[in-house]
Design an enzyme around this catalytic site. Structure first.
Site, PDB file in Angstrom:
ATOM      1  N   ARG A  32      -9.392  16.723 -11.219  1.00  0.00           N
ATOM      2  CA  ARG A  32      -8.851  16.627 -12.574  1.00  0.00           C
ATOM      3  C   ARG A  32      -9.942  16.914 -13.591  1.00  0.00           C
ATOM      4  NH1 ARG A  32      -6.603  11.003 -14.588  1.00  0.00           N
ATOM      5  NH2 ARG A  32      -8.800  10.559 -14.849  1.00  0.00           N
TER       6      ARG A  32
ATOM      7  N   GLY B 234       7.241 -24.471  -1.596  1.00  0.00           N
ATOM      8  CA  GLY B 234       7.267 -25.141  -2.890  1.00  0.00           C
ATOM      9  C   GLY B 234       8.413 -26.118  -3.061  1.00  0.00           C
TER      10      GLY B 234
ATOM     11  N   GLY C 196       0.966  10.569 -13.021  1.00  0.00           N
ATOM     12  CA  GLY C 196      -0.047   9.593 -13.434  1.00  0.00           C
ATOM     13  C   GLY C 196       0.709   8.381 -13.943  1.00  0.00           C
ATOM     14  N   THR C 197       1.095   7.541 -13.027  1.00  0.00           N
ATOM     15  CA  THR C 197       2.018   6.451 -13.407  1.00  0.00           C
ATOM     16  C   THR C 197       1.317   5.319 -14.152  1.00  0.00           C
ATOM     17  OG1 THR C 197       1.781   5.757 -11.122  1.00  0.00           O
ATOM     18  CG2 THR C 197       3.839   6.856 -11.727  1.00  0.00           C
ATOM     19  N   ASN C 198      -0.020   5.355 -14.189  1.00  0.00           N
ATOM     20  CA  ASN C 198      -0.697   4.356 -15.039  1.00  0.00           C
ATOM     21  C   ASN C 198      -0.382   4.674 -16.502  1.00  0.00           C
ATOM     22  OD1 ASN C 198      -1.894   3.487 -12.669  1.00  0.00           O
ATOM     23  ND2 ASN C 198      -3.729   4.717 -12.986  1.00  0.00           N
ATOM     24  N   ASP C 199      -0.655   5.913 -16.880  1.00  0.00           N
ATOM     25  CA  ASP C 199      -0.372   6.290 -18.264  1.00  0.00           C
ATOM     26  C   ASP C 199       1.127   6.399 -18.524  1.00  0.00           C
ATOM     27  OD1 ASP C 199      -2.708   6.542 -19.926  1.00  0.00           O
ATOM     28  OD2 ASP C 199      -3.417   8.020 -18.477  1.00  0.00           O
TER      29      ASP C 199
ATOM     30  N   CYS D 233      -0.585   9.761  -8.336  1.00  0.00           N
ATOM     31  CA  CYS D 233      -1.972   9.313  -8.204  1.00  0.00           C
ATOM     32  C   CYS D 233      -2.265   8.106  -9.083  1.00  0.00           C
ATOM     33  CB  CYS D 233      -2.944  10.458  -8.473  1.00  0.00           C
ATOM     34  SG  CYS D 233      -2.844  11.068 -10.157  1.00  0.00           S
TER      35      CYS D 233
ATOM     36  N   GLU E 254       2.202  12.392 -16.981  1.00  0.00           N
ATOM     37  CA  GLU E 254       1.906  11.001 -17.321  1.00  0.00           C
ATOM     38  C   GLU E 254       2.337  10.637 -18.733  1.00  0.00           C
ATOM     39  OE1 GLU E 254      -2.336  10.351 -16.813  1.00  0.00           O
ATOM     40  OE2 GLU E 254      -2.824  12.355 -17.504  1.00  0.00           O
TER      41      GLU E 254
ATOM     42  N   HIS F  47      -0.729 -27.179   6.888  1.00  0.00           N
ATOM     43  CA  HIS F  47      -0.305 -26.402   5.719  1.00  0.00           C
ATOM     44  C   HIS F  47      -1.340 -25.332   5.369  1.00  0.00           C
ATOM     45  CE1 HIS F  47       0.096 -25.739   1.325  1.00  0.00           C
ATOM     46  NE2 HIS F  47       1.378 -25.701   1.627  1.00  0.00           N
TER      47      HIS F  47
ATOM     48  N   MET G 242      11.555 -29.107  -1.881  1.00  0.00           N
ATOM     49  CA  MET G 242      11.730 -30.332  -1.120  1.00  0.00           C
ATOM     50  C   MET G 242      11.868 -29.948   0.337  1.00  0.00           C
ATOM     51  SD  MET G 242      14.617 -33.168  -0.672  1.00  0.00           S
ATOM     52  CE  MET G 242      14.867 -32.813   1.055  1.00  0.00           C
TER      53      MET G 242
ATOM     54  N   ARG H 236      11.890 -19.671  13.820  1.00  0.00           N
ATOM     55  CA  ARG H 236      11.875 -18.636  12.787  1.00  0.00           C
ATOM     56  C   ARG H 236      10.825 -17.606  13.179  1.00  0.00           C
ATOM     57  NH1 ARG H 236       9.039 -22.234   7.980  1.00  0.00           N
ATOM     58  NH2 ARG H 236       7.316 -22.926   9.245  1.00  0.00           N
TER      59      ARG H 236
ATOM     60  N   TYR I 217       3.543  13.719  -1.512  1.00  0.00           N
ATOM     61  CA  TYR I 217       2.471  12.826  -1.065  1.00  0.00           C
ATOM     62  C   TYR I 217       2.242  11.716  -2.077  1.00  0.00           C
ATOM     63  CZ  TYR I 217      -0.567  15.091  -4.493  1.00  0.00           C
ATOM     64  OH  TYR I 217      -1.096  15.545  -5.657  1.00  0.00           O
TER      65      TYR I 217
ATOM     66  N   ARG J 274      17.118 -31.303   5.402  1.00  0.00           N
ATOM     67  CA  ARG J 274      16.050 -30.321   5.195  1.00  0.00           C
ATOM     68  C   ARG J 274      16.556 -29.181   4.327  1.00  0.00           C
ATOM     69  NH1 ARG J 274      15.051 -31.787  10.838  1.00  0.00           N
ATOM     70  NH2 ARG J 274      12.859 -32.329  11.087  1.00  0.00           N
TER      71      ARG J 274
ATOM     72  N   LYS K 253      16.595 -21.452   8.062  1.00  0.00           N
ATOM     73  CA  LYS K 253      16.623 -22.559   9.016  1.00  0.00           C
ATOM     74  C   LYS K 253      18.031 -22.761   9.576  1.00  0.00           C
ATOM     75  CE  LYS K 253      14.145 -26.249   7.936  1.00  0.00           C
ATOM     76  NZ  LYS K 253      13.085 -26.735   8.841  1.00  0.00           N
TER      77      LYS K 253
ATOM     78  N   ARG L 125     -11.520  11.967 -10.266  1.00  0.00           N
ATOM     79  CA  ARG L 125     -11.707  11.801 -11.722  1.00  0.00           C
ATOM     80  C   ARG L 125     -13.118  12.263 -12.052  1.00  0.00           C
ATOM     81  NH1 ARG L 125      -8.626   6.699 -10.526  1.00  0.00           N
ATOM     82  NH2 ARG L 125      -6.932   6.532 -12.022  1.00  0.00           N
TER      83      ARG L 125
ATOM     84  N   SER M 149       1.272  15.921 -10.531  1.00  0.00           N
ATOM     85  CA  SER M 149       0.874  14.635  -9.943  1.00  0.00           C
ATOM     86  C   SER M 149       1.216  13.565 -10.973  1.00  0.00           C
ATOM     87  CB  SER M 149      -0.620  14.638  -9.637  1.00  0.00           C
ATOM     88  OG  SER M 149      -0.965  13.387  -9.090  1.00  0.00           O
TER      89      SER M 149
END
Ligand code: PEP
Ligand code: MG
Length: 894
Positions: free
Chosen positions: A630, A105, A779-782, A844, A758, A468, A107, A352, A864, A96, A26, A574, A777
Site C-alpha cells: 500500500r 455468573g 479496509g474495514t477499520n476505516d 485487510c 474503506e 472454578h 445461581m 456436557r 481472501y 439447578r 443441563k 503498510r 481490499s
C-alpha cells in the site's frame, strides 16, 4: 397448551439432547442420558420459555405451570417412592439453573430442598443417621439462605467457625447431630435477623422461591457481564432443573465426583477426574477437601498419595468407566461429567461437552478422526479458532534460569509473567492501565470472572483441576496454576508467603500452567512448535476452506513468522512503518517539510534506496506468494519532529532554520487528521511521494529478477480512494513509473494496481472504480470508522457503555458489523464484480483475523482475508468453518 415442564428419569425422558434451546444444556443432557438408559435420578426441567415469559410478564409465571410442575413432581415421587414434604418419608430435591451455554455468573445449585424442622426427622430415621440428616439440613439452609434469600455466606461460615471453636473442633466432620441442631438454630436466627422473615418451612414455598431465584439470577450483574464477554444474547433465558436428591455423603460407601472422559489439559485419551468419599458435590468444586484421583494413572501423574477410586470402589469405578465409553460413543465428543455414588449405586448428575485447552482440542479432534468417531469436517467444526491463540504464543525458554518458589496443579497451559494482584477489581484496574498482571487468590468464584479475564495468568492456593479457577482459566485460555498449597495469601497485609519469602502486590512472578510451577521474577520465553496435531488439523482446514489467508506485515521478520503460520501472501504492507527507523525519519521529515516539489524530490531520493531494499527483502522472504503494497497512507504530521533535538536535526539536514521547521510543522496540523490530508489525497497533492514508492517497488522487482531469476508480481494498492478519478490519476502515475523502470532495467515487469475500499463513497462507486482497479481490499477499520462516523481512536472510551447496556453486541472495530458495514461491502463487491467479474476481493482491516467476521466474508464472498501474523492459523481454521457451514458460527459449546 404449552408444555412448560419436561420430565426425565426411570429410563425415559420427554426431551432430548438437541432441545438445548428449550431445556438448557443441563436439562437436555439429563433427558438424553435418561433416554439412553444411564442411571439418572428422576427430575424435571422448567423450560427457558418460562424464563422469557417471566421477564415479559412482570416476573409472573404462566397459569398452568403449577399444575404441570405438580404432575411432574408426582412422577418423581412414584419413581423414588417418597413424597415431597412428607415428614415420614420426605423426597428431597436439588434445584439447578441450566442455560443453553454454561453460565458461571448465575445461581448455581440448591441441594436438599424440602427439608424443614419436621422432614429432617424423617430423613434421619430413613437414613438411620441423625448426624447426616442435620448436616444435610444445615447445608440446605446455608445454600438456600445464600443464593435464594441473599444472606451472605460469610454469616453462615462465622456461625460454623464459632461452633467449632466452642467445641475445640478442627473439622466439620467432628460436629455431632446435636452440634448441627444448634448450628441450625443459629442459622435460622440469622436468616430472620437478616431478612426479617423466618426460614421458609413449607417445601412448596421453598421450591417456588428457588425457581424464582434461578430466573432472577439471569439478570444479575455477573450473569450480564458473563453474557457480554461470551456473546450470549439476553433473550435466550435459562431453564431450571429440579431433581431427586441422591447423597454422596451417607457414609464410606458413598462418594461424589467430577470427571472428563479424556484429559482436558492434554487431550490424552485417559479417564480423568476427581472424587471424594462421603461428600456432597459442592465439596469437590469448593476446594475445601483435597480431591482424590479417579484412576491409578491419574494418581501417579499427579504424584498423589491418596487412594484412587479405581482402588477403593473398583466395581462402581468399572460402571463409571462404562458410562464414560457409552457417553463418548453417543455424543462423539469429550464429556465433562458429574456423578454421585449413594450406598454403592452410581448416579449420573450431569454431562456436557468438556471445556479443553486448545492443545487438547486439537489432539482430541485428531484422535477421534483416527478412531472413526467423527470425520475431518466435524473435527474442524469442533475447534474454537480463537482458542488456537493459546498455542501460538511463547512458552518458557527451557534454557532460561528459573527460581521455582512453589508448585501447584498444571490447570491451564501456557506461560505468563506479570505483577501480582490479589483481587479481581485490582486486576481489572491495573490491566486497564496497561499492566500485565497475575491474579493470585486462595480460590476463585464467579465474582472474580472480570479479573480473571483481565489477568494473563491465575494462581490459586486451594482447589483441584476441576476447581472454578481451573475450569474458567482453561475456557478463557489463561495460564493457570491451581492449588499451590505451599503459598499462603494474607489478604489483610497484602502479601503472599512461601517459606521465608514474602511477595507483595506489584512483584513479578511467572506461572507455567503446563507444569504447575510458580516462579519468582519474569522468565524468558520461546516460540511454540507448530507440528503434530496442529499441523494435521491445519492441513484439513486448508483442504476445506475456499478463501485464501494472507498476512498484514511490513518486515521480513514478521513475514517469516507468518509463512511459518501458513499465510499465502501479504494482503497489506503498510509502507509508512518503514519510515520510522532513526536513519530514515530525518529524510522523511525533510521530505514532508520541503516547500517545493524539487526539494521534496531530493529528500525522496534519499528514501528510495531504503524503501527498495525493504521490498527486495520482503519479496525474497515471500518467494512466490503475492505481496500487496500500500502506498503512503497516514496524515503527514504523524512523522513530524516534536523534541527540540529532532527539530534541530531536520533543520540542519534540510537547510531550514528551526523556526521555519516549526512554522511549517504547524501548518500541517489538522483538526480531523483521520478525515484529512491522508491516503491517496497525499498522492494527488504530492505525486512525487507515490512516484518514489512505485519506483522502489518496481526496482525491487527488477533486482529480485536479476538476482534470483524469480518474477515477482506486486500488487500496488492505493489507499482511501473515494472518487474514481483519484484512482484513475494515480493508476496512470504507477503505470508510467512501471514503464520507465521496465525500459531502464530492461526486465519484464508485471503488476496489478488496485485500491483499498474503506470509505462509504468508494463502496457506492465501486462499479466505476473497478474500471481501472484490478483488486479491492476492504479496509474495514476505516470503513467502520466512516460508516458509523465513529473515531477509531476514541471509540474505546465510550463503546463499553454501549456494550454494557446491550445497545450493541460487540465493538464493531473488533467484530465486523454485518448489517451496516457488511452491507456496504456487499454493495461494493456486487458493483465491483459487475464491472470486472474476475476482480480480486480481500479484506485487510483487523476484522480479517476475527472468526465471526471471517464467516461474514465467506458470504460476500471474498477471495481472501488478511490479518496479523499471529492470527493466521485462526483465520485458516475460521475460513474452513465458514466454508463448511456457509454462515456465522460461534465458539465451541454454543
Ligand atoms: C483499514 O482501514 O482497515 C486498513 C487496513 O488500513 P489502516 O488500518 O492502515 O488505516
Ligand atoms: Mg485504512
Amino acid at each position: 397448551m404449552t408444555t412448560w415442564v419436561y420430565s426425565f428419569g426411570g429410563g425415559a425422558a420427554d426431551g432430548r439432547a438437541e432441545m438445548k434451546e428449550l431445556l438448557g444444556g443441563k436439562g437436555a443432557n439429563l433427558a438424553e442420558m435418561s433416554a439412553i438408559g444411564l442411571p439418572v435420578p428422576p427430575g424435571f426441567t422448567i423450560t427457558t420459555e418460562v424464563c422469557t415469559y417471566f421477564y415479559e410478564h412482570d416476573r409472573k409465571y404462566p397459569d398452568d405451570l403449577r399444575d404441570q410442575m405438580n404432575a411432574a413432581l408426582t412422577r418423581i415421587e412414584d419413581l423414588v417412592g417418597a413424597k415431597f414434604g412428607d415428614p415420614k418419608n420426605p423426597l428431597l430435591l436439588s434445584v439447578r439453573s441450566g442455560a443453553r451455554a454454561s453460565m458461571p455468573g448465575m445461581m448455581d445449585t440448591v441441594l436438599n430442598l424440602g427439608l424443614n424442622d419436621e422432614t429432617v426427622e424423617g430423613l434421619a430415621r430413613n437414613a438411620g443417621d441423625r448426624r447426616f440428616a442435620y448436616d444435610s439440613y444445615r447445608r440446605f439452609i446455608q445454600m438456600f439462605g445464600d443464593v435464594v434469600l441473599g444472606v451472605d455466606h460469610h454469616h453462615f461460615e462465622e456461625i460454623l467457625e464459632l461452633a467449632k471453636e466452642d467445641h475445640g473442633y478442627m473439622l466439620d466432620t467432628e460436629l455431632t447431630a446435636e452440634d448441627w441442631a444448634k448450628v441450625i438454630e443459629d442459622y435460622k436466627a440469622k436468616v430472620l435477623a437478616e431478612t426479617g422473615e423466618p426460614f421458609p418451612q413449607s417445601p412448596g414455598d421453598q421450591a417456588w422461591a428457588a425457581v424464582g431465584a434461578v430466573f432472577g439470577s439471569w439478570m444479575n450483574q455477573r450473569a450480564i457481564t458473563y453474557r457480554r464477554l461470551h456473546d450470549i444474547p439476553a433473550d435466550w433465558g435459562t431453564a431450571v432443573n429440579l431433581q431427586a436428591m441422591v447423597f454422596g455423603n451417607m457414609g464410606d460407601d458413598c462418594a461424589t465426583g467430577v470427571a472428563f472422559t479424556r484429559d482436558p489439559a492434554t487431550g490424552d485419551n485417559s479417564f480423568y477426574g476427581e472424587y471424594l468419599v462421603n461428600a456432597q458435590g459442592e465439596d469437590v468444586v469448593a476446594g475445601i477437601r483435597t480431591p482424590q484421583n479417579l484412576t491409578l494413572h491419574g494418581k501417579k501423574m499427579n504424584g498423589s498419595k491418596l487412594p484412587a477410586m479405581e482402588e477403593v470402589m473398583p466395581e462402581v469405578f468399572g460402571q463409571l468407566n462404562d458410562v464414560r465409553l457409552t457417553l463418548e460413543q453417543h455424543y462423539k465428543d469429550m464429556q465433562d461429567i458429574e456423578f454421585t455414588v449413594q450406598r454403592g449405586t452410581l448416579y449420573m448428575l450431569q454431562t456436557r461437552t468438556g471445556k479443553r485447552t486448545a492443545a487438547a482440542a486439537l489432539k482430541i479432534a485428531a484422535e477421534m478422526v483416527a478412531e472413526g468417531l467423527i470425520d475431518e469436517k466435524e473435527a474442524l467444526l469442533r475447534i474454537d479458532p480463537a482458542s488456537l491463540d493459546q498455542l501460538l504464543h511463547p512458552t518458557l525458554d527451557p534454557e532460561a534460569e528459573r527460581k521455582v518458589i512453589a508448585r501447584g496443579l498444571p490447570a491451564s497451559p501456557g506461560a505468563a509473567s506479570g505483577k501480582i494482584v490479589f483481587t479481581a477489581d485490582e486486576a481489572e484496574a491495573q490491566a486497564g492501565a496497561g499492566e500485565t498482571v497475575i491474579l493470585c487468590r486462595t480460590e476463585t468464584s464467579p465474582e472474580d470472572i472480570h479479573g480473571m479475564h483481565a489477568a494473563v495468568g491465575i494462581l490459586t492456593t486451594r482447589g483441584g483441576m476441576t476447581s472454578h479457577a481451573a475450569v474458567v482459566a482453561r475456557g478463557m485460555g489463561r495460564a493457570c496454576v491451581a492449588g499451590a498449597g505451599e503459598l499462603r495469601i494474607d489478604h489483610k497485609s497484602g502479601v503472599m508467603r512461601v517459606r521465608d519469602l514474602e511477595l507483595r502486590e506489584g512483584d513479578l512472578i511467572t506461572l507455567d500452567g503446563s507444569t504447575g510451577e510458580v516462579m519468582q521474577g519474569a522468565v524468558p520465553t520461546v516460540q511454540p512448535e507448530l507440528s503434530g496435531d496442529f499441523a494435521t488439523v491445519m492441513s484439513w482446514a486448508d483442504r476445506h476452506r475456499s478463501m485464501g489467508v494472507r498476512v498484514n506485515c511490513d518486515t521480513p521478520q514478521e513475514a517469516k513468522v507468518a509463512v511459518a503460520f501458513g499465510c499465502e501472501g501479504i494482503g497489506l504492507c503498510r509502507t509508512e512503518h518503514m519510515f520510522f527507523d532513526a536513519q530514515r525519519i530525518v529524510a522523511m521529515r525533510e521530505m514532508i517539510l520541503a516547500d517545493s516539489g524539487e526539494k521534496r524530490r531530493q529528500a525522496l531520493d534519499k528514501l528510495l534506496p531504503y524503501q527498495r531494499d525493504d521490498f527486495v527483502a520482503l519479496f525474497k522472504e515471500m518467494g512466490d506468494r503475492p505481496v500487496t503494497i500500500r502506498l503512503l497512507d497516514p496524515p503527514l504530521h504523524e512523522f513530524l519532529p516534536h523534541e527540540d533535538a529532532a527539530v534541530a536535526e531536520v533543520a540542519k539536514a534540510s537547510g531550514l532554520s528551526e523556526e521555519q521547521v516549526r512554522a511549517r510543522s504547524l501548518k500541517l496540523v489538522e483538526t480531523n487528521p483521520m478525515l484529512g490530508h491522508r491516503g491517496c489525497r497525499l498522492g494527488i497533492t504530492y505525486p512525487e511521494i507515490y512516484e518514489m514508492q512505485a519506483r522502489a517497488i518496481f526496482e525491487a522487482v527488477a533486482a529480485v529478477a536479476k538476482e534470483t531469476g524469480k518474477t515477482v508480481v506486486p500488487e500496488v494498492m492505493i489507499p482511501l480512494v473515494s472518487i474514481e478519478q483519484e484512482f484513475t490519476v494515480l493508476r496512470k502515475l504507477v503505470d508510467k513509473v512501471a514503464e520507465a523502470v521496465r525500459n531502464a532495467e530492461e526486465v519484464e515487469i508485471g503488476y496489478l494496481v488496485g485500491t483499498m475500499i474503506e470509505l462509504p463513497r468508494a463502496c457506492l462507486r465501486a462499479g466505476q472504480i473497478a474500471e481501472g482497479a484490478e483488486f479491492f481490499s476492504f479496509g474495514t477499520n476505516d470503513l467502520t470508522q466512516t460508516a458509523y462516523g465513529l473515531s477509531r481512536d476514541d471509540a474505546g472510551n465510550f463503546l463499553g457503555a454501549y456494550e454494557q447496556r446491550e445497545l450493541i453486541e460487540q465493538d464493531p472495530f473488533i467484530s465486523l458489523d454485518p448489517e451496516g458495514v457488511g452491507e456496504l461491502m456487499l454493495i461494493a463487491a456486487e458493483r465491483g464484480r459487475g464491472t470486472r467479474p474476475d476482480i480480486k476481493l480481500g479484506i485487510c482491516g483487523e476484522h480479517g483475523g476475527d472468526p465471526a467476521s471471517i464467516a461474514f466474508c465467506q458470504t460476500v464472498p471474498l477471495d481472501y482475508v488478511s490479518c496479523s501474523p499471529y492470527r493466521v492459523p485462526i483465520a485458516r481454521l475460521a475460513a474452513a468453518q465458514a466454508a463448511l457451514t456457509g454462515h456465522a458460527i460461534g465458539a465451541v459449546g454454543r
